[in-house]
Design a protein around this motif. Structure first.
Motif: not given
Length: 190
Positions: A68-77
């Motif tokens: 599992a992953q969650v993007r939390l850097t740069g432009r993220y939702s």
């Protein structure tokens, strides 16, 4: 990416499956009830926290692999979508499979549902959203499929459970230990 253990409990019915998957200690074996039981690790209040420093979670044991992953850097939702995947990797379990797996997942306190009919061993994947910051969530899934061991037909139930939270404001905090479990069970003859 660091591997984080979230435990595994095997519930096995039938000596043929025990031979196929290996022996299980008496402490980890439980009576078959048709569905995987929740282990004490699953009931524990431990969970993985996605942070900017820890945006991914990976686990693999002799039954399967979960990511599992969650993007939390740069432009993220700000809905914090969490792509995840689960794959039955056990060669022994795949060898006794006699049909496609019906896989269902639930999460977000009942607001997320996913259902697929896939070959056993296929990478089952989806995305969960929306999430709220710092709220603890549970994602669980089960794949059921027909099996045959030594000429005896049965049904396998292979599942996972994952407890997690998302905290993009945390700066480098180490993730908590995940307290989820991958469970397997097989019932013969019904």
């Amino acid at each position: 990416m660091r591997m984080h253990s979230f435990g595994r409990t095997a519930l096995i019915t039938g000596t043929a499956l025990t031979m196929a998957l290996g022996t299980v200690s008496a402490a980890s074996a439980a009576p078959a009830a048709g569905r995987p039981e929740r282990s004490s690790a699953t009931r524990a209040a431990h969970y993985f926290v996605f942070t900017k420093s820890h945006q991914g979670f990976a686990y693999r044991d002799r039954i399967g692999a979960f990511h599992a992953q969650v993007r939390l850097t740069g432009r993220y939702s700000r809905q914090y979508p969490m792509p995840w995947s689960f794959q039955i990797t056990s060669k022994k379990l795949r060898a006794i499979a006699r049909g496609r797996a019906v896989c269902t997942a639930t999460g977000l306190n009942g607001h997320y549902h996913d259902r697929h009919v896939i070959p056993v061993g296929y990478v089952w994947h989806s995305t969960v959203k929306p999430h709220r910051v710092r709220k603890v969530y549970a994602l669980s899934g089960t794949c059921t499929f027909p099996v045959q061991v030594d000429g005896r037909p049965g049904r396998a139930y292979v599942g996972f459970a994952f407890h997690y939270a998302i905290n993009p404001d945390s700066r480098g905090a180490s993730p908590k230990t995940a307290g989820s479990a991958v469970t397997t069970t097989v019932r013969f003859g019904r």
